[in-house]
Design a protein around this motif. Structure first.
Motif, mmCIF file in Angstrom:
data_model
loop_
_atom_site.group_PDB
_atom_site.id
_atom_site.type_symbol
_atom_site.label_atom_id
_atom_site.label_comp_id
_atom_site.label_asym_id
_atom_site.label_seq_id
_atom_site.Cartn_x
_atom_site.Cartn_y
_atom_site.Cartn_z
ATOM 1 N N PHE A 177 -9.807 -93.013 30.680
ATOM 2 C CA PHE A 177 -11.069 -92.939 31.422
ATOM 3 C C PHE A 177 -11.877 -94.226 31.267
ATOM 4 C CE2 PHE A 177 -15.647 -91.331 31.013
ATOM 5 C CZ PHE A 177 -15.939 -91.642 32.331
ATOM 6 N N LEU A 178 -12.198 -94.579 30.022
ATOM 7 C CA LEU A 178 -13.049 -95.756 29.841
ATOM 8 C C LEU A 178 -12.322 -97.024 30.260
ATOM 9 C CD1 LEU A 178 -14.815 -94.773 26.513
ATOM 10 C CD2 LEU A 178 -15.668 -94.593 28.865
ATOM 11 N N GLY A 179 -11.027 -97.062 29.983
ATOM 12 C CA GLY A 179 -10.253 -98.240 30.364
ATOM 13 C C GLY A 179 -10.213 -98.433 31.871
ATOM 14 N N ALA A 180 -9.908 -97.351 32.583
ATOM 15 C CA ALA A 180 -9.801 -97.476 34.037
ATOM 16 C C ALA A 180 -11.148 -97.884 34.631
ATOM 17 C CB ALA A 180 -9.332 -96.157 34.640
ATOM 18 N N TYR A 181 -12.206 -97.341 34.070
ATOM 19 C CA TYR A 181 -13.524 -97.721 34.581
ATOM 20 C C TYR A 181 -13.796 -99.191 34.295
ATOM 21 C CZ TYR A 181 -18.317 -97.059 36.096
ATOM 22 O OH TYR A 181 -19.489 -97.131 36.798
ATOM 23 N N ALA A 182 -13.404 -99.649 33.115
ATOM 24 C CA ALA A 182 -13.634 -101.051 32.755
ATOM 25 C C ALA A 182 -12.756 -101.991 33.570
ATOM 26 C CB ALA A 182 -13.372 -101.264 31.270
ATOM 27 N N ILE A 183 -11.645 -101.484 34.080
ATOM 28 C CA ILE A 183 -10.810 -102.326 34.944
ATOM 29 C C ILE A 183 -11.471 -102.469 36.316
ATOM 30 C CG2 ILE A 183 -8.631 -102.488 36.184
ATOM 31 C CD1 ILE A 183 -7.368 -100.873 33.869
ATOM 32 N N PHE A 184 -11.810 -101.343 36.898
ATOM 33 C CA PHE A 184 -12.138 -101.389 38.318
ATOM 34 C C PHE A 184 -13.615 -101.562 38.621
ATOM 35 C CE2 PHE A 184 -7.957 -99.300 38.283
ATOM 36 C CZ PHE A 184 -7.290 -100.259 39.025
ATOM 37 N N PHE A 185 -14.507 -101.196 37.695
ATOM 38 C CA PHE A 185 -15.917 -101.408 38.017
ATOM 39 C C PHE A 185 -16.255 -102.893 38.129
ATOM 40 C CE2 PHE A 185 -20.418 -101.931 37.019
ATOM 41 C CZ PHE A 185 -20.956 -101.201 38.064
ATOM 42 N N PRO A 186 -15.903 -103.725 37.135
ATOM 43 C CA PRO A 186 -16.239 -105.153 37.281
ATOM 44 C C PRO A 186 -15.513 -105.813 38.443
ATOM 45 C CG PRO A 186 -15.536 -104.632 35.032
ATOM 46 C CD PRO A 186 -15.236 -103.450 35.860
ATOM 47 N N MET A 187 -14.348 -105.265 38.802
ATOM 48 C CA MET A 187 -13.563 -105.883 39.873
ATOM 49 C C MET A 187 -14.349 -105.956 41.188
ATOM 50 S SD MET A 187 -9.757 -104.841 41.121
ATOM 51 C CE MET A 187 -8.920 -104.997 39.561
ATOM 52 N N HIS A 188 -15.234 -104.970 41.399
ATOM 53 C CA HIS A 188 -16.050 -105.018 42.613
ATOM 54 C C HIS A 188 -16.815 -106.332 42.720
ATOM 55 C CE1 HIS A 188 -15.637 -100.583 42.214
ATOM 56 N NE2 HIS A 188 -15.671 -100.604 43.517
ATOM 57 N N TYR A 189 -17.251 -106.810 41.541
ATOM 58 C CA TYR A 189 -18.105 -107.994 41.560
ATOM 59 C C TYR A 189 -17.309 -109.253 41.843
ATOM 60 C CZ TYR A 189 -21.786 -104.888 40.277
ATOM 61 O OH TYR A 189 -22.700 -103.878 40.327
ATOM 62 N N LEU A 190 -16.016 -109.236 41.504
ATOM 63 C CA LEU A 190 -15.165 -110.355 41.910
ATOM 64 C C LEU A 190 -15.090 -110.415 43.428
ATOM 65 C CD1 LEU A 190 -12.178 -110.110 39.409
ATOM 66 C CD2 LEU A 190 -14.037 -111.766 39.414
ATOM 67 N N GLY A 191 -15.010 -109.229 44.038
ATOM 68 C CA GLY A 191 -14.959 -109.175 45.497
ATOM 69 C C GLY A 191 -16.261 -109.632 46.117
ATOM 70 N N LEU A 192 -17.344 -109.202 45.513
ATOM 71 C CA LEU A 192 -18.654 -109.597 46.003
ATOM 72 C C LEU A 192 -18.793 -111.113 45.968
ATOM 73 C CD1 LEU A 192 -20.869 -107.720 46.918
ATOM 74 C CD2 LEU A 192 -21.906 -107.923 44.675
ATOM 75 N N LEU A 193 -18.217 -111.676 44.932
ATOM 76 C CA LEU A 193 -18.213 -113.118 44.770
ATOM 77 C C LEU A 193 -17.412 -113.796 45.878
ATOM 78 C CD1 LEU A 193 -19.116 -115.082 42.521
ATOM 79 C CD2 LEU A 193 -16.970 -114.622 41.381
ATOM 80 N N GLY A 194 -16.518 -113.065 46.472
ATOM 81 C CA GLY A 194 -15.719 -113.627 47.552
ATOM 82 C C GLY A 194 -14.262 -113.840 47.204
ATOM 83 N N MET A 195 -13.822 -113.312 46.060
ATOM 84 C CA MET A 195 -12.425 -113.518 45.681
ATOM 85 C C MET A 195 -11.515 -112.667 46.572
ATOM 86 S SD MET A 195 -10.663 -113.213 41.950
ATOM 87 C CE MET A 195 -11.517 -114.573 41.169
ATOM 88 N N PRO A 196 -10.627 -113.306 47.333
ATOM 89 C CA PRO A 196 -9.785 -112.533 48.242
ATOM 90 C C PRO A 196 -8.682 -111.793 47.501
ATOM 91 C CG PRO A 196 -9.412 -114.886 48.547
ATOM 92 C CD PRO A 196 -10.355 -114.741 47.407
ATOM 93 N N ARG A 197 -8.186 -110.732 48.112
ATOM 94 C CA ARG A 197 -7.090 -109.978 47.519
ATOM 95 C C ARG A 197 -5.760 -110.619 47.909
ATOM 96 N NH1 ARG A 197 -6.489 -104.585 51.356
ATOM 97 N NH2 ARG A 197 -4.863 -104.068 49.888
ATOM 98 N N ARG A 198 -4.701 -110.153 47.263
ATOM 99 C CA ARG A 198 -3.334 -110.591 47.577
ATOM 100 C C ARG A 198 -3.129 -112.087 47.353
ATOM 101 N NH1 ARG A 198 -2.606 -106.763 52.952
ATOM 102 N NH2 ARG A 198 -1.903 -104.941 51.846
ATOM 103 N N TYR A 199 -3.908 -112.669 46.414
ATOM 104 C CA TYR A 199 -3.702 -114.060 46.005
ATOM 105 C C TYR A 199 -3.065 -114.020 44.630
ATOM 106 C CZ TYR A 199 -6.504 -116.581 49.499
ATOM 107 O OH TYR A 199 -6.974 -117.149 50.645
ATOM 108 N N HIS A 200 -1.904 -114.649 44.484
ATOM 109 C CA HIS A 200 -1.327 -114.637 43.150
ATOM 110 C C HIS A 200 -2.077 -115.600 42.242
ATOM 111 C CE1 HIS A 200 0.647 -118.174 44.780
ATOM 112 N NE2 HIS A 200 0.832 -118.563 43.531
ATOM 113 N N ASP A 201 -2.803 -116.546 42.870
ATOM 114 C CA ASP A 201 -3.543 -117.523 42.082
ATOM 115 C C ASP A 201 -4.657 -118.043 42.969
ATOM 116 O OD1 ASP A 201 -4.504 -119.497 40.525
ATOM 117 O OD2 ASP A 201 -2.606 -120.606 40.334
ATOM 118 N N ILE A 202 -5.884 -117.856 42.519
ATOM 119 C CA ILE A 202 -6.997 -118.259 43.368
ATOM 120 C C ILE A 202 -7.121 -119.775 43.441
ATOM 121 C CG2 ILE A 202 -8.672 -118.029 41.502
ATOM 122 C CD1 ILE A 202 -9.362 -117.137 45.152
ATOM 123 N N GLY A 203 -6.634 -120.471 42.423
ATOM 124 C CA GLY A 203 -6.672 -121.934 42.442
ATOM 125 C C GLY A 203 -8.096 -122.462 42.381
#
Lengths: 277, 220, 586
Positions: C457-483
């Motif tokens: 429970f806590l782990g899954a939340y810690a994985i996916f909650f902050p991930m939203h903010y990477l998206g908000l930042l503009g990090m695209p999906r399906r990139y193996h390396d953002i460079g």
């Protein structure tokens, strides 16, 4: 017990994270502040609901956890409460949807004075095309694509000859001028994505898609591809340079027309002064 | 997606109607007992297999509705060149109708327990369905001979694909019919009424689908 | 209480429900391998789904290794990364979640919960599993063909999916499409069973409004699946034609790697319409069973009737119906006619209302309950948190204009993992812990189960909650390396590394779960027939685990709804559904 604490931590921790985290959207560089505004409204409403629900759960777990002698209340439903909650939810949803639809209306209504710019994607690079002196983009067809004519412009189309073709360079835009971005792809799906502009749209081979925006901030901005297009997807990069008018004209001066690039007769000089001031 | 939306709306209307018969607004916590007093609240008396087939046909209808949607959406693109309609298709349509009719007669005969007639009509239904399949294959060959290759135009591709898929379902029906016949041959006086009813339903469904598909071909 | 007593309370004659023909096994093979017992088939489905799910889990580790520490693991190249994400997504959505909820829980619970002896078409039910297994094997085979499995993304968008430049365009994509087609055929066989069993094999007294919400959820989801999978079937068949026979359903004229291809005129967007016409109902095919199961977990362990049962049923049906008119919200930036945006944004946000009602009713069931914080209850609570979180971010993505900056970023990845990854899987865990004593006759180890819960429970939340903010930042999906980019700060890479580490820990914790399940088979404490003191029929079987035919000589008769917990005046805090009412003086 521990779970009640955990629930409170999740609710509070999420809010703290939201406000304290250094990760937030990039400063906007287009007119789409309204999109950001709608997003903020959505954040407030959904955030409030999330915190309320999770804290309510935490309270219930704490207050009504099993102890000997406890008896649960037998209450199959409470129509008034359920209707009240339904109406409140509907209002909250409407408060997010209404501004969203208004802004969408703006997003899909291209202003009359927008100049057209074409962006062409292919595996895995960006090319651009600006209308020449005539202010019109010529027609194109995928069948004309070859080494001399990377974007497949119609060789016989007079409107195409003076078009400025930028294959391998940066796209420059003039600040404050609305542009209608026409999007084309030569091979697979791509997506023209500049985070600072907020707007984005897929590029679909076989058709032309579009969106519009007005750059509002000078600077260099990264172009990324946001639709999976094969192994080179992350390497498909480019730059948009938003500049003041003088700098933009100076850049335009140096660009080559389709006629020049393909060795066909036609205008060789890219820069032009608009017909009427 | 217009065609599909229409079909799915029809399914939704049916679902609402069906649910409305099941006292969905009742307050179950106030009612104790076996509930046998409520007509329709228990399971229906329709044979299970028939309900099962109906559900299957609904799923298959969704399949064909979606194919038709795709057909109509793809049709609007510039490269669409309508496919020729061999006269043979009319004959095939007639043959498929005969097949359905023969099965219908077999069902009537089964009601009267007329062994000889059942047998005759079953054979007639099976052989006409087979004739339909052969007719479709011949129609394909005629089209190929006329130059309508599969990959040369989406209209051709759709024609082969949809008729092929329909044909496969006819083959499936023939297997089921064969099974009914095999069961008849094994027992002394077998009750094949249910089997025949199911085959009949399936045949009528495939005929209906074919008429819709054929109509679509003729109109486009 | 204004109770209405229907019929006489005593001397009910034996149930007159038609017995389904039971095929009684004669050998080990027909008992455990080619079994026609829905309970055995359920276990076969579940174990196969979990096994292939483990493959998908390992793929996610590899993905996270690459994302968290780009360039460190040199054995992961860009092609492989795309293959990982594709196979991970497809396996999780179709071969794990769909198969486990419907083939696994559906098979086990439907006959037991509605009081049937078995599924109505046991033979077809058995075939369904074997066809599913074939689909899984074909999928697995794609790892071993030249070029490897497809790396087109789980959405398999053409033209990219079948063109050079995408890994697995040679064989991988063909096997993927074939496997999906096989899966759909197999699923249809099973789906017929689930639907018709609910329609026709309910025992005497089991009216629709007395069915537990689990049955409602699985039933509605199966109806959706029977109507939505054909869309995927159509899309797959047409793409297979494009790939193998050179037709141009979806492929327009294009220049691939500098070469003019023979395709022409096709529409990539047509594929997207078909795919999402299936794809959105698919979300609810996974979610509705989870909704149903979690409702029953909460009611049972909070010792309280599910609050607003009728609303819950209506909401399930309404969500099911609405799920067919929201598909294009996956396509706001696909280049489709922009006017569709108004319609689909509205329908999408409308669907939030019945969904919210469900959430309210879950938490209101806790209110003034007698909450036993058992492991299934903990998972149910965790489900509510993650589901509410993921559902609310859906309001961002469903609202067309807000979707524009967020689509195709990590925000989307975080959203759908939270709402249809983590949330349903938490329900699956809760459900496994809940029904394990019925299925095996043993209890699991409580300490290990709690450990598993907290990490997950806590782990899954810690994985996916902050991930939203990477998206908000503009990090695209399906990139193996953002460079290198001008807008993503170094700290975002640190966050990525953090997410990866947590993901690995959560992944490893799942091994504890597996260990617990297998270890407890032999060493767990013996459980009695109804350890949770639940009302529903599956806990009232004469034997535990239930034998073939479920009910011994006579089918149970149902006298009441599924949620009689803590009824005032009753002598214990639950009344089983098959307990006759005591006649009361008027």
């Amino acid at each position: 017990m521990a779970i009640a604490l955990a629930l409170v931590l999740v609710a509070i921790g999420s809010v703290v994270f939201h406000f304290a985290s250094p990760w937030w959207w990039t400063p906007i560089a287009s007119n789409w502040g309204y999109i950001d505004g709608t997003l903020i409204i959505t954040f407030w409403i959904t955030g409030a609901v999330f915190v309320a629900v999770v804290l309510f759960m935490a309270y219930c777990v704490l207050r009504f956890r099993h102890r000997t002698g406890n008896q649960a209340l037998y209450e199959p439903e409470n129509k008034r409460l359920e209707w009240w909650l339904t109406v409140a939810t509907a209002l909250g949803v409407a408060a997010m949807l209404a501004p969203g639809l208004v802004v969408w209306q703006q997003f899909i209504t291209v202003p009359e004075d927008a100049t057209e710019v074409e962006i062409v994607g292919r595996q895995w690079s960006w090319s651009f095309r600006l209308p020449g002196k005539d202010g019109k983009l010529g027609t194109s067809d995928i069948r004309y694509v070859d080494a001399d004519n990377p974007l497949g412009l119609t060789p016989d189309d007079p409107n195409a000859r003076d078009d400025i073709v930028i294959d391998g360079g940066d796209l420059h835009l003039q600040i404050g001028k609305p542009v209608k971005v026409l999007l084309r792809s030569l091979d697979v799906l791509h997506d023209f994505y500049v985070p600072e502009f907020r707007g984005k749209m897929d590029m679909v081979p076989g058709s032309v898609t579009y969106f519009w925006m007005t750059p509002t901030r000078t600077g260099n901005f990264d172009i990324l591809c946001a639709e999976l297009c094969g192994v080179g997807h992350p390497q498909m990069r480019g730059q948009v340079v938003v500049a003041e008018e003088a700098a933009y004209q100076a850049w335009l001066e140096k660009q080559k027309t389709f006629a020049e690039l393909s060795g066909r007769p036609g205008p060789q000089k890219a820069s032009y002064t608009p017909a009427s001031p | 997606m217009g065609v599909s939306i229409l079909f799915f709306s029809a399914v939704a209307v049916f679902a609402v109607w069906w649910l409305s018969k099941h006292r969905l607004a009742s307050k179950p916590w106030l009612e104790q007992g076996t509930a046998s007093e409520f007509p329709g609240a228990g399971v229906s008396q329709t044979p299970v297999a028939k309900v099962g087939l109906t559900v299957l046909l609904a799923s298959l209808a969704a399949l064909f509705a979606l194919f038709i949607s795709a057909y109509v959406m793809r049709m609007q693109f510039a490269d669409w060149r309508p496919v020729a309609k061999p006269t043979l298709l009319w004959v095939n349509t007639g043959v498929l109708m005969l097949s359905s009719a023969a099965l219908q007669r077999a069902r009537v005969a089964a009601e009267h327990d007329d062994e000889r007639e059942i047998r005759a009509y079953l054979v007639a239904a099976g052989s006409t369905a087979l004739a339909f399949l052969i007719g479709q294959i011949v129609a394909w060959q005629q089209l190929v001979a006329l130059g309508y290759a599969l990959a040369s135009n989406p209209a051709n591709a759709f024609f082969y694909l949809i008729t092929g898929l329909h044909g496969l379902h006819v083959v499936g029906g023939l297997v089921a019919l064969g099974w009914v016949m095999w069961r008849r041959s094994r027992a002394e006086r077998p009750d094949v009424r249910l089997g025949l009813a199911l085959c009949g339903m399936y045949w009528d469904f495939l005929l209906l689908i074919w008429l819709v598909l054929f109509g679509l071909l003729l109109l486009t | 209480m204004g109770d209405v007593l229907i019929g006489r309370g005593d001397a009910i004659p034996p149930a007159e429900v038609v017995d389904v023909e039971l095929y009684h096994p004669h050998s080990w093979i027909t008992k455990y391998v080619f079994s026609q017992d829905a309970k055995v088939i359920a276990l076969q489905y579940s174990l196969t789904a979990l096994a292939i799910g483990l493959v998908a889990l390992v793929l996610s580790w590899l993905m996270r290794l690459q994302l968290g520490f780009p360039g460190v693991f040199s054995f992961i190249d860009p092609s492989q990364y795309l293959q990982y994400i594709t196979m991970h997504g497809m396996i999780m959505v179709i071969y794990l979640l769909t198969a486990l909820f419907l083939g696994g829980f559906g098979n086990y619970l439907i006959p037991l919960m509605v009081g049937a002896r078995d599924m109505v078409f046991p033979y077809v039910n058995m075939l369904s599993y074997w066809v599913y297994l074939l689909a899984v094997l074909v999928l697995v085979a794609s790892f071993f063909v030249p070029g490897g499995p497809t790396g087109a993304g789980w959405t398999l968008y053409p033209p990219q999916a079948i063109l050079p430049g995408t890994p697995g365009h040679e064989w991988g994509i063909i096997l993927m499409l074939v496997s999906l087609i096989i899966f759909i055929i197999g699923f249809t066989m099973g789906g017929l069973n689930y639907v018709v069993t609910v329609l026709q094999a309910r025992t005497r007294g089991m009216t629709l409004m007395r069915m537990p919400l689990t049955v409602w959820g699985i039933f509605t989801a199966t109806v959706l699946a029977l109507l939505a999978f054909p869309a995927l079937f159509v899309a797959c068949v047409m793409m297979l034609f494009d790939r193998v026979l050179g037709t141009s359903f979806f492929i327009p004229a294009l220049v691939s790697m500098g070469e003019q291809l023979k395709y022409g005129g096709g529409s990539p967007i047509l594929f997207q319409h078909l795919f999402w016409f299936f794809g959105h109902p698919e979300v609810y095919i996974v979610a509705l069973p989870a909704f149903g199961i979690v409702s029953d977990l909460i009611a049972t362990h909070a010792r309280r009737n599910i609050f607003g049962y009728r609303m819950m049923v209506w909401a399930i049906v309404a969500i099911g119906a609405l799920s067919f008119v929201v598909w294009a919200h996956h396509m706001y930036v696909s280049g489709m006619n922009p006017w569709f945006g108004f319609f689909f944004a509205t329908t999408t946000l409308v669907i939030a209302v019945p969904t919210a009602i469900k959430v309210y009713n879950w938490v209101l069931t806790l209110w003034r309950g007698d909450i036993h914080l058992t492991v299934p209850m903990l998972f149910a609570l965790a489900f509510i948190v993650t589901f509410v979180n993921g559902g609310l971010t859906g309001l961002f993505l469903g609202n067309v204009v807000v979707d524009v900056p967020l689509s195709d970023t990590m925000f989307v990845v975080a959203h759908f993992h939270m709402v249809m990854g983590v949330a349903p899987i938490l329900v699956i865990f809760g459900a496994i812990y809940h029904w394990y004593p019925k299925i095996t006759g043993r209890m699991w180890n409580e300490a290990l189960a709690k450990f598993h819960f907290w990490i997950t429970f806590l782990g899954a939340y810690a994985i996916f909650f902050p991930m939203h903010y990477l998206g908000l930042l503009g990090m695209p999906r399906r990139y193996h390396d953002i460079g290198q980019t001008s807008f993503i700060p170094e700290s975002a890479h640190t966050l990525n590394a953090f997410i990866s580490i947590v993901a690995l820990i959560v992944g490893v914790a799942q091994m504890v779960f597996l260990f617990n399940m297998f270890w407890s088979l032999r060493h767990g404490r013996k459980a009695d027939g109804n350890p949770w003191r639940a009302t529903t029929l599956e806990w009232q079987t004469p034997e535990t685990p239930p034998g073939h035919g479920n009910w011994g000589k006579e089918l149970p008769v149902v006298y009441r709804w599924a949620y009689d917990y803590n009824v005032p005046g009753a002598d214990q805090d639950f009344i089983p559904q098959n307990q006759p009412p005591t006649p009361r003086p008027a």
